[in-house]
Design an enzyme around this catalytic site. Structure first.
Site, short mmCIF file in Angstrom:
data_model
loop_
_atom_site.label_atom_id
_atom_site.label_comp_id
_atom_site.label_asym_id
_atom_site.label_seq_id
_atom_site.Cartn_x
_atom_site.Cartn_y
_atom_site.Cartn_z
CB THR A 1 39.39 47.46 44.47
OG1 THR A 1 40.01 46.78 43.41
CG2 THR A 1 37.94 47.05 44.61
NE ARG B 1 42.92 39.73 38.05
CZ ARG B 1 42.56 40.53 39.03
NH1 ARG B 1 41.73 41.53 38.82
NH2 ARG B 1 43.03 40.35 40.24
CB VAL B 2 37.12 37.98 36.84
CG1 VAL B 2 36.16 38.42 37.95
CG2 VAL B 2 36.50 38.24 35.47
N GLY C 1 42.65 44.89 47.01
CA GLY C 1 44.04 44.49 46.84
C GLY C 1 44.13 43.36 45.83
N GLY D 1 43.42 40.49 43.98
CA GLY D 1 42.18 39.75 43.91
C GLY D 1 42.33 38.25 43.88
N1 GLY Z 1 40.81 43.58 44.16
C1 GLY Z 1 40.66 43.92 42.82
C2 GLY Z 1 41.18 42.94 41.89
O1 GLY Z 1 42.13 42.25 42.17
O2 GLY Z 1 40.64 42.85 40.80
#
Ligand code: GLY
Length: 295
Positions: free
Chosen positions: A156, A184-185, A208, A210
């Site tokens: 990211t 998934r978010v 990293g 999330g």
């Molecule tokens: N940091 C990005 C994610 O885990 O979606």
């Protein structure tokens, strides 16, 4: 003085160079962060953002993005956005053209189309081939990081910006964990988790794993540490140490936090592995590699 900060070696360099290029043309902080991330989204060689990103378990790229203005605390975000680029520009449109903070999934796409964004195929021959290989070897729900599965050291892209005498902004764009469950978010589009910016203090961002960063509300926590007097480096280390202590899973994959204060001091920390962070001060680029904190 204008300072930009961006995560990860290759993706961050694309984003930060483009942010600075926009600054030289007179762009605002929000313009520059949006432009830097948008250019990275169009770059199909980057595996964790935009076109060419590693898809979800169904073979579809789903994008999350957010942007926050430290002057007003206004923010805009999209999550699970499919087939539209740049996601960061849709997030900015949410900030500027709606009374809301986040739009999700099909309705975020519908909003983007209504705003004039074009449908775009995000899958490239290269990421179709990677997906097919993954289907043969893996199962949905396995945890991956792009920098663990690809040749590219990257994940990211989260960016922070500071302009004298005390205005900050933050933004993030991602395709999330590779081969994630559809829908998934992660932390990136979540204000307080993936980004936070407040002109009273400074800005912070995360990148990293999330789920762990979201549970830690990592970016807000870092800004609040600075509000209480910590330097950016102390603030990031405090957040990561708390994650290592309270969220032992955070040792499994990199969970990284970085921050900038109103003096332009920059800090970063990570739970596992290495965390490269670019800083650009009036066009002067430098790379700092943070290493996992000892516990
Ligand atoms: N940091 C990005 C994610 O885990 O979606």
């Amino acid at each position: 003085m204008t300072t930009f900060v961006a995560t990860w070696r290759e993706p961050g360099e694309v984003a930060i160079r483009n942010a600075w290029a926009r600054r030289q043309k007179g762009g605002s902080l929000l313009d520059c962060l949006e432009h830097g991330l948008a250019e990275a989204e169009w770059d199909a060689s980057l595996l964790a953002i935009g076109r060419g990103a590693l898809p979800n378990a169904d073979g579809e790229v789903e994008l999350d993005a957010s942007i926050m203005d430290g002057a007003t605390l206004e923010a805009g975000a999209v999550c699970s956005l499919r087939g539209i680029l740049p996601a960061i520009s849709v997030a900015r449109r949410v900030l500027e053209s709606t009374p809301h903070v986040m739009l999700a999934g099909d309705q975020a796409r519908r909003f983007a189309l209504a705003q004039g964004f074009e449908p775009t195929n995000l899958m490239t021959p290269e990421n179709i081939a990677r997906y097919e290989q993954w289907c043969e070897q893996n199962r949905p729900g396995m945890l991956h990081h792009v920098h663990a599965v690809g040749q590219h050291v990257g994940d990211t892209i989260t960016m922070l910006g500071l302009e004298a005498p005390g205005h900050v902004a933050a933004a993030s764009s991602t395709s999330g964990l590779p081969y994630k469950l559809p829908g998934r978010v992660g932390d990136s589009p979540i204000v307080g988790a993936g980004i936070y910016a407040d002109d009273e203090v400074g800005a912070a961002g995360a990148t990293g794993w999330g789920e762990e960063l979201w549970k830690a509300v990592a970016s807000f926590r870092a800004v609040e540490q600075m509000r209480r007097g910590a330097s950016p480096q102390e603030a990031c280390e405090a957040v990561v140490r708390q994650m290592l202590r309270r969220q032992p899973k955070s040792r499994q994959l990199a969970c990284a936090v970085f921050a900038i204060d109103l003096q332009g001091r920059v800090g970063g920390a990570v739970t596992e592995g290495e965390f490269p962070v670019w800083t650009c001060r009036d066009g002067e680029l430098s790379l700092t590699v943070h290493r996992a904190l000892e516990t």
